[in-house]
Design a protein around this motif. Structure first.
Motif, PDB file in Angstrom:
ATOM      1  N   ALA A  49     -15.937  12.081 -15.353  1.00  0.00           N
ATOM      2  CA  ALA A  49     -16.741  13.294 -15.486  1.00  0.00           C
ATOM      3  C   ALA A  49     -18.207  13.092 -15.089  1.00  0.00           C
ATOM      4  CB  ALA A  49     -16.662  13.817 -16.918  1.00  0.00           C
ATOM      5  N   ALA A  77     -20.859  15.183 -15.438  1.00  0.00           N
ATOM      6  CA  ALA A  77     -21.869  16.004 -16.117  1.00  0.00           C
ATOM      7  C   ALA A  77     -23.203  15.276 -16.227  1.00  0.00           C
ATOM      8  CB  ALA A  77     -21.380  16.404 -17.505  1.00  0.00           C
ATOM      9  N   PHE A 121     -16.796  22.206  -4.023  1.00  0.00           N
ATOM     10  CA  PHE A 121     -16.317  21.207  -4.971  1.00  0.00           C
ATOM     11  C   PHE A 121     -14.991  21.697  -5.527  1.00  0.00           C
ATOM     12  CE2 PHE A 121     -15.462  20.243  -9.406  1.00  0.00           C
ATOM     13  CZ  PHE A 121     -15.340  18.858  -9.350  1.00  0.00           C
ATOM     14  N   PHE A 159     -14.094  14.297  -3.581  1.00  0.00           N
ATOM     15  CA  PHE A 159     -12.977  14.667  -4.458  1.00  0.00           C
ATOM     16  C   PHE A 159     -12.060  15.673  -3.787  1.00  0.00           C
ATOM     17  CE2 PHE A 159     -16.906  14.005  -6.937  1.00  0.00           C
ATOM     18  CZ  PHE A 159     -16.595  12.732  -7.375  1.00  0.00           C
TER      19      PHE A 159
HETATM   20  C1  PHB Z   1     -15.942  16.858 -13.464  1.00  0.00           C
HETATM   21  O1  PHB Z   1     -15.506  17.778 -14.166  1.00  0.00           O
HETATM   22  O2  PHB Z   1     -17.036  16.321 -13.689  1.00  0.00           O
HETATM   23  C2  PHB Z   1     -15.154  16.384 -12.299  1.00  0.00           C
HETATM   24  C3  PHB Z   1     -13.780  16.584 -12.248  1.00  0.00           C
HETATM   25  C4  PHB Z   1     -13.047  16.098 -11.185  1.00  0.00           C
HETATM   26  C5  PHB Z   1     -13.679  15.393 -10.173  1.00  0.00           C
HETATM   27  C6  PHB Z   1     -15.042  15.185 -10.203  1.00  0.00           C
HETATM   28  C7  PHB Z   1     -15.795  15.683 -11.280  1.00  0.00           C
HETATM   29  O3  PHB Z   1     -12.967  14.909  -9.159  1.00  0.00           O
END
Ligand code: PHB
Length: 398
Positions: free
Chosen positions: A136, A138, A235, A263
């Motif tokens: 995560a 955040a 994203f 990602f």
């Molecule tokens: C996130 O929620 O921070 C998150 C989730 C999946 C990812 C990258 C970040 O591939």
């Protein structure tokens, strides 16, 4: 007080004095019990839903690193307890508490979802349990909510998306549409991209947000077609990324350059097939990195799990490496928390992504690669940002 106890327990052990003083008081006997007990590692990860594959890869990577070190942390056996966090932020504190209070774990490893991470952070800041965020991004976890017991072996959402803004401008993509799921990770990813993109003169002509974990993109893709941008930055991750890339191609949008944080393709590239060709991404990892660490890691992972490794597997592997170094330094004495944390802060992780260290806020300082899908493979075009640190705004370590 806790530190002093930790120190005395450890120095007693080093002197081989445990047996001699065991009957004389609380401290050595507590240590003796602690030393023979298993270390409890709790996984707070998604094993269902759109991020299920990510949770599995992190778990696999972590367990592989452990197996390479005889399955022990600081010479103590390890017990794993896994909780499916369902990528559900509303259940974040409750699921963390299943591990922290219910199981009394020594370490929490996870989660994938930023919303769940914020709930987890709240709980471990209270309990003092050492947490290693293995995905995560955040920003708050290593920003305003940073704490001595909170570490991350992945990235911040800002870090993974910031480098693409410059790349877009260098390629003449001046008018861009951005799109994501509406939650912390998506919002921060778009903000990271936009910060560099607009600095170089780019213009975000439309920002599109859809609810997490919705995978119905048709209406938005129709809108993008009508806007005729030079490029699209998104994203998405996991099953949602697989679906988005396929839908984007099926909607005939491939002539418009698709960009994202890595990602968008990691872990799902094969399943995306032809639809992923040409996608440009930035990430702190790439399958093709030509280093001994990466080659060995990928070969061992494929052998152990009959699957290709991805960035999530790397982050799980490195979470274990961080705990191995920390627990090695205190010889398994989890009671010596200050020393354990100090050792983790100083760790140099020889990651398949390249070696990295942690910032003062406990977030990796690492290189970000520019990658492009060519003939079904993620090709590394360049290092987009060298040793990029998150600004860690608002982090004040107690
Ligand atoms: C996130 O929620 O921070 C998150 C989730 C999946 C990812 C990258 C970040 O591939």
């Amino acid at each position: 007080m806790e530190d002093l106890k930790g120190l005395s327990r450890r120095s007693l052990l080093q002197a081989g004095a445990v047996a001699a003083v065991g009957a004389s008081g609380f401290i050595p006997s507590r240590f003796a019990i602690g030393a023979s007990a298993k270390v409890k590692v709790g996984f707070l990860l998604p094993y269902s839903g759109t991020y299920a594959g990510l949770g599995e890869a992190i778990t696999n990577g972590f367990k592989m690193a452990m197996a390479e070190h005889g399955g022990k942390l600081g010479d103590r056996e390890v017990e794993f307890i896994a909780v499916d966090d369902e990528s559900n932020p509303a259940k974040g504190p409750e699921n963390t508490n299943k591990l922290v209070t219910g199981e009394n774990v020594d370490f929490v490893v996870g989660p994938v979802h930023s919303g769940v991470a914020l709930g987890m952070v709240k709980v471990v800041r209270e309990s003092g349990t050492i947490a290693v965020i293995a995905n995560a991004g955040a920003g708050a976890a290593t920003g305003p909510l940073c704490a001595p017991n909170i570490f991350r072996t992945s990235f911040t959402n800002y870090q993974a998306s910031f480098p693409m803004g410059k790349v877009a401008m260098e390629r003449g993509l001046k008018n861009v549409v951005t799109m994501t799921w509406k939650y912390a990770a998506g919002e921060e990813a778009l903000a990271g991209f936009e910060a560099s993109f607009t600095k170089y003169g780019g213009k975000v002509i439309k920002q599109i947000m859809v609810p997490f974990p919705q995978e119905e993109f048709q209406a938005n893709l129709t809108e993008i077609a009508s806007l005729k941008p030079d490029g699209v930055f998104v994203f998405f991750a996991g099953a949602g990324a697989l679906k988005f890339v396929k839908d984007y191609a099926a909607a005939g949008l491939k002539p418009i350059q698709l960009m994202g944080s890595g990602f968008l393709t990691d872990g799902v590239l094969k399943a995306q097939g032809e639809a992923a060709e040409g996608i440009l991404t930035t990430l702190h990892y790439a399958d093709a990195l030509d280093t001994a660490e990466n080659k060995t890691f990928r070969a061992n992972y494929a052998k152990a799990f009959a699957k290709e490794a991805d960035v999530y597997a790397v982050q799980g592997y490195d979470a274990a490496q961080l705990l191995l170094q920390g627990m090695g330094a205190v010889k398994g004495d989890t009671g010596a928390k200050a020393e354990l944390i100090a050792a983790m802060e100083k760790a140099v992780i020889k990651s398949p992504r390249g070696a990295f260290t942690l910032s003062k806020a406990h977030n990796p300082v690492q290189d970000f690669y520019l990658r492009q899908v060519k003939n079904g493979h993620e090709v590394v075009l360049s290092v987009a940002e060298k040793a990029l640190a998150d600004p860690a705004t608002g982090c004040k370590m107690a």
